[in-house]
Design an enzyme around this catalytic site. Structure first.
Site, PDB file in Angstrom:
ATOM      1  N   GLN A 220       0.827  -1.201   0.000  1.00  0.00           N
ATOM      2  CA  GLN A 220       0.000   0.000   0.000  1.00  0.00           C
ATOM      3  C   GLN A 220       0.865   1.257   0.000  1.00  0.00           C
ATOM      4  OE1 GLN A 220      -2.669  -2.054   3.308  1.00  0.00           O
ATOM      5  NE2 GLN A 220      -3.368   0.035   2.979  1.00  0.00           N
ATOM      6  N   PHE A 251      -5.918  -4.062   3.468  1.00  0.00           N
ATOM      7  CA  PHE A 251      -6.646  -3.786   4.715  1.00  0.00           C
ATOM      8  C   PHE A 251      -5.779  -3.101   5.770  1.00  0.00           C
ATOM      9  CE2 PHE A 251      -8.526  -7.691   2.815  1.00  0.00           C
ATOM     10  CZ  PHE A 251      -9.710  -7.120   2.375  1.00  0.00           C
ATOM     11  N   GLU A 255       0.694  -1.655   4.668  1.00  0.00           N
ATOM     12  CA  GLU A 255       1.137  -0.265   4.731  1.00  0.00           C
ATOM     13  C   GLU A 255       2.603  -0.211   5.141  1.00  0.00           C
ATOM     14  OE1 GLU A 255      -2.018   2.130   6.653  1.00  0.00           O
ATOM     15  OE2 GLU A 255      -0.422   3.635   6.719  1.00  0.00           O
ATOM     16  N   ARG A 333      -5.712   7.922  16.742  1.00  0.00           N
ATOM     17  CA  ARG A 333      -7.001   7.779  16.063  1.00  0.00           C
ATOM     18  C   ARG A 333      -8.039   7.120  16.964  1.00  0.00           C
ATOM     19  NH1 ARG A 333      -9.598   8.408  11.020  1.00  0.00           N
ATOM     20  NH2 ARG A 333      -7.862   9.537  10.109  1.00  0.00           N
ATOM     21  N   ARG A 365      -7.778  -1.531   8.772  1.00  0.00           N
ATOM     22  CA  ARG A 365      -9.040  -0.829   8.466  1.00  0.00           C
ATOM     23  C   ARG A 365      -9.645  -0.137   9.702  1.00  0.00           C
ATOM     24  NH1 ARG A 365     -13.022  -3.837   4.221  1.00  0.00           N
ATOM     25  NH2 ARG A 365     -13.835  -1.973   3.212  1.00  0.00           N
ATOM     26  N   PHE A 367      -7.767   1.906  11.565  1.00  0.00           N
ATOM     27  CA  PHE A 367      -6.524   2.479  12.086  1.00  0.00           C
ATOM     28  C   PHE A 367      -6.648   2.901  13.551  1.00  0.00           C
ATOM     29  CE2 PHE A 367      -2.879   5.513  11.830  1.00  0.00           C
ATOM     30  CZ  PHE A 367      -1.982   4.723  11.136  1.00  0.00           C
ATOM     31  N   THR A 465      -4.211  12.032  10.146  1.00  0.00           N
ATOM     32  CA  THR A 465      -3.997  12.981  11.251  1.00  0.00           C
ATOM     33  C   THR A 465      -2.559  13.483  11.264  1.00  0.00           C
ATOM     34  OG1 THR A 465      -3.571  11.141  12.737  1.00  0.00           O
ATOM     35  CG2 THR A 465      -5.818  11.989  12.656  1.00  0.00           C
ATOM     36  N   ALA A 534      -6.063   5.533   5.301  1.00  0.00           N
ATOM     37  CA  ALA A 534      -6.938   6.540   5.892  1.00  0.00           C
ATOM     38  C   ALA A 534      -8.159   6.803   4.999  1.00  0.00           C
ATOM     39  CB  ALA A 534      -6.171   7.833   6.176  1.00  0.00           C
ATOM     40  N   GLU A 736     -12.913   2.755   5.108  1.00  0.00           N
ATOM     41  CA  GLU A 736     -12.889   2.322   6.506  1.00  0.00           C
ATOM     42  C   GLU A 736     -14.173   2.562   7.292  1.00  0.00           C
ATOM     43  OE1 GLU A 736      -9.271   4.737   6.893  1.00  0.00           O
ATOM     44  OE2 GLU A 736      -8.492   3.127   8.133  1.00  0.00           O
TER      45      GLU A 736
HETATM   46  N1  MTE Z   1     -11.283  -3.078   0.152  1.00  0.00           N
HETATM   47  C1  MTE Z   1     -10.715  -4.165  -0.392  1.00  0.00           C
HETATM   48  N2  MTE Z   1     -11.425  -4.890  -1.273  1.00  0.00           N
HETATM   49  N3  MTE Z   1      -9.445  -4.554  -0.056  1.00  0.00           N
HETATM   50  C2  MTE Z   1      -8.708  -3.840   0.865  1.00  0.00           C
HETATM   51  O1  MTE Z   1      -7.557  -4.200   1.145  1.00  0.00           O
HETATM   52  N4  MTE Z   1      -8.619  -1.900   2.389  1.00  0.00           N
HETATM   53  C3  MTE Z   1      -9.399  -0.960   3.202  1.00  0.00           C
HETATM   54  C4  MTE Z   1     -10.449  -0.262   2.348  1.00  0.00           C
HETATM   55  N5  MTE Z   1     -11.191  -1.222   1.554  1.00  0.00           N
HETATM   56  C5  MTE Z   1      -9.287  -2.684   1.463  1.00  0.00           C
HETATM   57  C6  MTE Z   1     -10.598  -2.319   1.047  1.00  0.00           C
HETATM   58  C7  MTE Z   1      -8.583   0.057   3.863  1.00  0.00           C
HETATM   59  S1  MTE Z   1      -7.809  -0.343   5.298  1.00  0.00           S
HETATM   60  C8  MTE Z   1      -8.467   1.321   3.374  1.00  0.00           C
HETATM   61  S2  MTE Z   1      -7.585   2.520   4.207  1.00  0.00           S
HETATM   62  C9  MTE Z   1      -9.087   1.716   2.107  1.00  0.00           C
HETATM   63  O2  MTE Z   1      -9.770   0.633   1.475  1.00  0.00           O
HETATM   64  C10 MTE Z   1      -8.002   2.242   1.184  1.00  0.00           C
HETATM   65  O3  MTE Z   1      -8.471   2.558  -0.061  1.00  0.00           O
HETATM   66  P1  MTE Z   1      -9.181   3.943  -0.443  1.00  0.00           P
HETATM   67  O4  MTE Z   1      -8.531   5.015   0.345  1.00  0.00           O
HETATM   68  O5  MTE Z   1      -8.927   4.042  -1.885  1.00  0.00           O
HETATM   69  O6  MTE Z   1     -10.619   3.778  -0.091  1.00  0.00           O
HETATM   70  C1  QUE Z   2      -4.735   7.492   9.464  1.00  0.00           C
HETATM   71  C2  QUE Z   2      -3.875   6.678   8.812  1.00  0.00           C
HETATM   72  C3  QUE Z   2      -2.485   6.904   8.906  1.00  0.00           C
HETATM   73  C4  QUE Z   2      -2.007   7.939   9.690  1.00  0.00           C
HETATM   74  C5  QUE Z   2      -2.904   8.740  10.357  1.00  0.00           C
HETATM   75  C6  QUE Z   2      -4.261   8.516  10.241  1.00  0.00           C
HETATM   76  C7  QUE Z   2      -1.535   6.097   8.224  1.00  0.00           C
HETATM   77  C8  QUE Z   2      -0.157   6.413   8.354  1.00  0.00           C
HETATM   78  C9  QUE Z   2       0.246   7.489   9.154  1.00  0.00           C
HETATM   79  C10 QUE Z   2       1.600   7.935   9.292  1.00  0.00           C
HETATM   80  C11 QUE Z   2       1.935   8.813  10.314  1.00  0.00           C
HETATM   81  C12 QUE Z   2       3.208   9.323  10.431  1.00  0.00           C
HETATM   82  C13 QUE Z   2       4.174   8.984   9.517  1.00  0.00           C
HETATM   83  C14 QUE Z   2       3.864   8.094   8.481  1.00  0.00           C
HETATM   84  C15 QUE Z   2       2.590   7.588   8.389  1.00  0.00           C
HETATM   85  O1  QUE Z   2      -0.683   8.189   9.809  1.00  0.00           O
HETATM   86  O2  QUE Z   2      -1.931   5.150   7.541  1.00  0.00           O
HETATM   87  O3  QUE Z   2       4.813   7.760   7.597  1.00  0.00           O
HETATM   88  O4  QUE Z   2       5.438   9.504   9.585  1.00  0.00           O
HETATM   89  O5  QUE Z   2       0.724   5.657   7.677  1.00  0.00           O
HETATM   90  O6  QUE Z   2      -5.140   9.310  10.870  1.00  0.00           O
HETATM   91  O7  QUE Z   2      -4.335   5.663   8.062  1.00  0.00           O
HETATM   92 MO1  MOS Z   3      -6.240   1.506   5.875  1.00  0.00          MO
HETATM   93  S1  MOS Z   3      -5.959   0.796   7.796  1.00  0.00           S
HETATM   94  O1  MOS Z   3      -5.812   3.127   6.455  1.00  0.00           O
HETATM   95  O2  MOS Z   3      -4.817   0.940   5.187  1.00  0.00           O
END
Ligand code: MTE
Ligand code: QUE
Ligand code: MOS
Length: 797
Positions: A220, A251, A255, A333, A365, A367, A465, A534, A736
Site C-alpha cells: 500500500q 486492509f 502499509e 485515532r 481498516r 486504524f 492525522t 486513511a 474504513e
Molecule cells: N477493500 C478491499 N477490497 N481490499 C482492501 O484491502 N482496504 C481498506 C479499504 N477497503 C481494502 C478495502 C482500507 S484499510 C483502506 S484505508 C481503504 O480501502 C483504502 O483505499 P481507499 O482510500 O482508496 O478507499
Molecule cells: C490514518 C492513517 C495513517 C495515519 C494517520 C491517520 C496512516 C499512516 C500514518 C503515518 C503517520 C506518520 C508517519 C507516516 C505515516 O498516519 O496510515 O509515515 O510519519 O501511515 O489518521 O491511516
Molecule cells: Mo487503511 S488501515 O488506512 O490501510
C-alpha cells in the site's frame, strides 16, 4: 490529416450522440476494472509474474523465543543443501538495518536480541522455496532467555511503552464525575485482528545497473518500500524503482509490513546479483506480520436521569507489540474516535502505547478508530440498562447537536452532522420499534433461543492525522489515437480506487471509461506518494488526477479557441466528442489535430487537502477535513445453551456524499460491515504463555464465511446529500468508516444476553464475543439472577 477514420459518421449523427450523457463517468456503477480478470485468473499478482532465469526464493527462519539474547548464529549447515545461494543475517545488511516506518525499532533481521516469537533472524535464498525452507531450518541459533512482557495490563502497570502517553482534555471531567447523578465504570479487552488478505506478503526484486533495483511488490506504500530498500542497500532513492499493479487485499496490513520481504529480497539480490523473490507462506505471514492492536480500555462516565453524558474519562491502552511502527498515529485515532457521534461533556481521553514482546501491531481498516469508537457504544448500553431505557433512545439523547453541543473533545466543530436524520431514517426503514416489541415477546416465550437488536451509528474523521500525508500526485498522457494513460500515487487493493480515478478522468474529458488505461503504481511516474490509507485514496488521488486532466483540457480548449477562431466558452467536451461552436469532432480526431498543432498532451497533477491543521501539543485543531457517517441495525439470535449465534438481519444506511460509483461503494460498505462483525465475533487471536501465536492458520483463526453473512442484508447509500466540502465531485471516503457498523452486531449479541436478566444487567463481555464468551456471560447472568431470586425469596419469608 490522416484518413484512417473509415466509417465516418454524419454531422447529425455525431451531434445526436453528443447530446447523450456519458454512461461510464462519475456516479455510474462502472464495474471494477479488474473484476473480469480476477474471475478468469488473468489478473496478474506479483507471484503470477514470469520468473527470471536464475531466480532465487527466500525463506526466513523465525525466532522461537519472545524475548532473548542471541548467543550464537551458525549458518554453515544451510549450505549443505544443494541449490542454496546464500544465508544472510543482520550482519549482511550493507546499509541501514532498521526499517521502522516512523521511529526506529524494527531491525530487518534480529541483531543481538529477539523481541517476539516469530521475528526473522536468518534468511536463506535458494533455487526453490522448499530448499530455502529446509536450509533455513538447519541454521543453528542459540539464545539466552530474557523476561518477556506478554500482557498489555502488565505493560500498562509497569509503564512499559513504545512512546509516551497523550491526552485529549476538555473541561474538568473529575469534577463532572464527582457531581454526576449516575455513574458507570468498567474495563474491557478489545481483541486484535489478523488481516487475512488472500495474497500474503510478497516482493520480487531484480538488480539493475549502478546498484539499483526494480521491485515488484504487494504494498500500500510503494514510496516507503522505495525509501527502505534504498536505505538497507545504502543507495540513494533514485536508484530504486517500485512497481505495484494490484494487491490481493491489503486492509492496512501492507502499509508498513510489505517492506520487510522487499528489503530482505533486495539484500539477497545485492549479494548474489540474482533476481530474488520472497513470498510468505500463510503461517509465516500470520506469525511474522503485525495485526490490529488489541486494546485494554477503562472507563468512568457520569450521566443524568435521561442518560445524557456529562463527564467522560476513558483510558485507551493499545497493545503495540515490540516496536512503535504506526502506533502513535493509531492510538491517536482511537482517541479521536472515543466520542463516536456523541457530545461527551467534560472529557479526558488518554492513550497509552504499551510495549509487549509480541509482533509489532500495525494499521488495520479503521486504524485504531474502531477500538476507540466502540467505547461509547459499550458505555451507552451500560447507561441504558442502568436506567431501564432502550439503548437507541440513550444514543439519540447523546448525539452531537444543539446549543454548545457541537464540538469534539479535540475542539473540531461537527458541521453538517448527518446522524440525527440518518438514524431516524434507519429506525423507520428497519422497523426498529416494531421489531423491538416482537423480540421482547419472542424472548419472553423462548427459554433457550434469545434474540437481540441494536442500532448503532458511526462518525469517522477523514484525513491523515499526520497532516503532511494529505497530498497526492498523478500523471496523465493522451496518445495521438485519443487513448489515455493514467497513473497516480494510490494503490489498488480491491477497493476500486483505479476504477474511480479512471471514472474521474473519463468525466473530465467526457470519454468512455474504456478509453483509459490504468497502469501500475510506479515510483518512477509519480514520486513521494503517501500510503493508500486513511480511506483517502480516491479523495487525494482523484483530485490529483482531475487536476492533471484539467491542465491538459485547458490547453486543448485554448488551442481549439485559437484554431477555430472562437471563444473558450464555445469549446465543449461531451460524450466522446468535442464541440467547437458549429464544428464537431470525435475526441480522438480532435487529439490528433492538437498533436499536429504541437500541443502538449501530457501533464502531472497535484493535490493537497485544504483547511486542516492540528496542534498535537495542545490536542486542538481540525485534524479532519470532514466526517463520514453511517448507521446499522443488526438482529441476532443466540442459543443460550451453547453460546452460538447467527445474524438474522442487518439494515445499513451509509453516507458516501455524492457516490463516485454506487456499486463499488455498496461493496465496500457490505464488506467492511462483515469484516467488522468478524473482528468482534469469531476472529480470536490466541497466544500461549511463551508468546507463540497459536492461531496461525485458517483452521484455528475463523474469518467470516458466506454462512456468517446476515440472512437478510439491506444496504442503502444516503441519497441527495453531497459532501459539503469541496471534495472530488463532492464524494466521501468509504473504505474504513463502514467497518465500525459491525459494532451493531456486538451490541445486538449483548442485547440478547441482557434479555436473560430481563434487561436489568449490562453483560460484561470482552471482544471478540466468541460463542465461549457469550456462553460464560449468559451463565454469569443466570447465576446472578438465581442469587437475587434466593435473596428475594428469603426476604419474603
Ligand atoms: N477493500 C478491499 N477490497 N481490499 C482492501 O484491502 N482496504 C481498506 C479499504 N477497503 C481494502 C478495502 C482500507 S484499510 C483502506 S484505508 C481503504 O480501502 C483504502 O483505499 P481507499 O482510500 O482508496 O478507499
Ligand atoms: C490514518 C492513517 C495513517 C495515519 C494517520 C491517520 C496512516 C499512516 C500514518 C503515518 C503517520 C506518520 C508517519 C507516516 C505515516 O498516519 O496510515 O509515515 O510519519 O501511515 O489518521 O491511516
Ligand atoms: Mo487503511 S488501515 O488506512 O490501510
Amino acid at each position: 490529416m490522416s484518413n484512417h477514420h473509415k466509417n465516418k459518421k454524419s454531422y447529425e449523427e455525431m451531434l445526436a450522440e453528443a447530446k447523450n450523457d456519458l454512461t461510464t463517468g462519475v456516479g455510474r456503477s462502472v464495474k471494477h476494472e479488474s473484476a473480469a480478470k480476477q474471475v478468469s485468473g488473468e489478473a496478474v499478482y506479483v507471484d503470477d509474474r514470469l520468473e527470471f532465469p536464475n531466480q532465487l526464493h527466500v525463506y526466513a527462519r523465525l525466532s522461537d523465543r519472545a524475548h532473548a539474547r542471541i548467543t550464537k548464529i551458525d549458518t554453515t549447515p544451510c549450505y549443505d543443501f544443494p541449490g542454496v545461494a546464500i544465508a544472510i543475517t543482520a550482519k549482511d545488511v550493507p546499509g541501514q538495518l532498521d526499517i521502522g516506518a516512523v521511529l526506529p525499532g524494527d531491525p530487518l533481521l534480529a541483531d543481538d536480541v529477539v523481541e517476539f516469537y516469530g521475528q526473522p533472524v536468518v534468511a536463506v535464498a535458494a533455487n526453490d522455496h522448499e530448499t530455502a525452507r529446509k536450509a533455513a531450518m538447519a541454521a543453528v541459533i542459540e539464545y539466552e532467555d530474557l523476561t518477556p512482557i506478554l500482557d498489555v495490563e502488565e505493560a500498562l502497570a509497569k509503564e512499559h511503552y513504545v512512546s509516551e502517553p497523550h491526552t485529549h482534555k476538555r473541561g474538568d471531567s473529575s469534577e463532572a464525575l464527582a457531581t454526576a447523578p449516575h455513574k458507570v465504570t468498567g474495563a474491557v479487552h478489545i481483541g486484535g485482528q489478523e488481516h487475512f488478505y488472500l495474497e500474503t506478503q510478497i516482493s520480487s526484486v531484480i538488480p539493475t545497473e549502478d546498484g539499483g533495483m526494480i521491485v515488484y511488490t504487494s504494498s500500500q506504500n510503494p514510496t516507503e518500500v522505495q525509501k527502505l530498500v534504498a536505505e538497507v542497500l545504502g543507495v540513494s532513492f533514485n536508484k530504486i524503482q517500485i512497481d505495484m499493479r494490484r494487491m490481493g487485499g491489503g486492509f492496512g496490513g501492507k502499509e508498513t509490513q510489505a517492506a520487510g520481504p522487499a528489503c530482505i529480497a533486495a539484500v539477497v539480490a545485492h549479494h548474489t546479483g540474482r533476481p530474488t523473490k520472497m513470498r510468505l507462506p500463510r503461517m509465516e505471514d500470520m506469525v511474522m506480520t503485525g495485526k490490529r492492536h488489541p486494546f485494554f480500555n477503562q472507563y468512568e462516565v457520569g450521566f443524568d436521569d435521561e442518560g445524557r453524558i456529562n463527564g467522560y474519562e476513558v483510558k485507551l491502552a493499545g497493545d503495540c507489540g515490540y516496536s512503535p511502527d504506526l502506533s502513535n498515529s493509531i492510538v491517536d485515532r482511537a482517541m479521536f474516535h472515543s466520542d463516536n457521534g456523541y457530545y461527551l461533556g467534560d472529557a479526558t481521553v488518554t492513550g497509552y502505547r504499551c510495549k509487549t514482546h509480541k509482533v509489532s501491531n500495525t494499521a488495520y481498516r479503521g486504524f485504531g478508530g474502531p477500538q476507540g469508537l466502540i467505547m461509547p457504544e459499550i458505555i451507552l448500553d451500560d447507561i441504558a440498562r442502568q436506567l431501564g431505557k432502550d439503548p437507541l433512545d440513550v444514543r439519540k439523547t447523546n448525539l452531537y447537536g444543539g446549543e454548545g453541543r457541537d464540538t469534539t473533545h479535540y475542539y473540531q466543530k461537527v458541521e453538517d452532522n448527518a446522524l440525527p436524520d440518518m438514524i431516524a431514517d434507519l429506525e423507520e426503514s428497519s422497523e426498529y420499534r416494531k421489531r423491538r416489541e416482537e423480540i421482547r415477546a419472542f424472548n419472553a416465550s423462548s427459554p433457550i433461543l434469545k434474540k437481540g437488536l441494536a442500532l448503532t451509528p458511526v462518525k469517522f474523521g477523514i484525513s491523515f492525522t499526520a497532516t503532511f500525508l494529505n497530498q497526492a500526485g498523478a500523471l496523465v498522457h493522451i496518445y495521438t489515437d485519443g487513448s489515455i494513460h493514467l497513473n497516480h500515487g494510490g494503490t489498488e487493493m480491491g477497493q476500486g480506487l483505479n476504477t474511480k480515478v479512471a471514472q474521474i478522468v473519463a468525466e473530465e474529458f467526457q470519454v468512455d471509461f474504456d478509453t483509459i488505461h490504468i497502469t501500475a503504481t510506479d515510483t518512477d511516474k509519480v514520486p513521494n506518494t503517501s500510503p493508500t490509507a486513511a480511506s483517502s485514496g480516491a479523495d487525494l488521488n482523484g483530485k490529483a488526477a482531475q487536476n492533471a486532466a484539467r491542465t491538459i483540457k485547458q490547453r486543448l480548449v485554448e488551442f481549439a479557441a485559437r484554431h477555430y477562431q472562437v471563444t473558450e466558452e464555445d469549446v465543449r467536451f461531451q460524450n466522446n466528442y468535442v464541440l467547437i461552436r458549429d464544428e464537431i469532432l470525435p475526441f480522438a480526431e480532435f487529439i490528433e489535430l492538437a498533436y499536429f498543432n504541437q500541443i502538449s498532451l501530457s501533464s502531472t497533477g497535484f493535490y493537497r487537502t485544504p483547511k486542516i491543521y492540528y496542534d498535537r501539543d495542545n490536542a486542538r485543531g481540525r485534524p479532519f477535513y470532514y466526517y463520514a457517517y453511517g448507521a446499522a441495525c443488526a438482529e441476532v439470535i443466540v442459543d443460550t445453551l451453547t453460546g452460538e449465534y447467527k445474524i438474522l438481519q442487518a439494515d445499513i444506511l451509509h453516507d458516501v456524499g455524492a457516490s463516485l460509483n454506487p456499486a463499488i461503494d455498496i461493496g465496500q460498505v457490505e464488506g467492511a460491515f462483515v469484516q467488522g462483525a468478524g473482528w468482534l465475533t469469531s476472529e480470536e487471536l490466541v497466544w500461549n504463555d511463551k508468546g507463540r501465536l497459536m492461531t496461525s492458520g485458517p483452521a484455528s483463526y475463523k474469518i467470516p464465511a458466506i454462512s456468517d453473512m446476515p440472512v437478510k442484508f439491506n444496504t442503502r447509500l444516503v441519497e441527495n446529500r453531497k459532501n459539503a466540502e469541496d471534495t472530488v465531485f463532492h464524494s466521501k471516503a468509504v473504505g474504513e468508516p463502514p467497518f465500525m457498523l459491525g459494532i451493531s452486531v456486538f451490541c445486538a449479541i449483548k442485547d440478547a444476553i441482557a434479555s436473560v436478566s430481563d434487561y436489568r444487567v449490562s453483560p460484561a463481555i470482552d471482544a471478540p464475543a466468541t460463542p465461549e464468551r457469550v456462553l460464560w456471560a449468559i451463565e454469569t447472568l443466570k447465576q446472578q439472577s438465581k442469587t437475587e431470586e434466593k435473596t428475594a425469596s428469603t426476604e419474603t419469608i
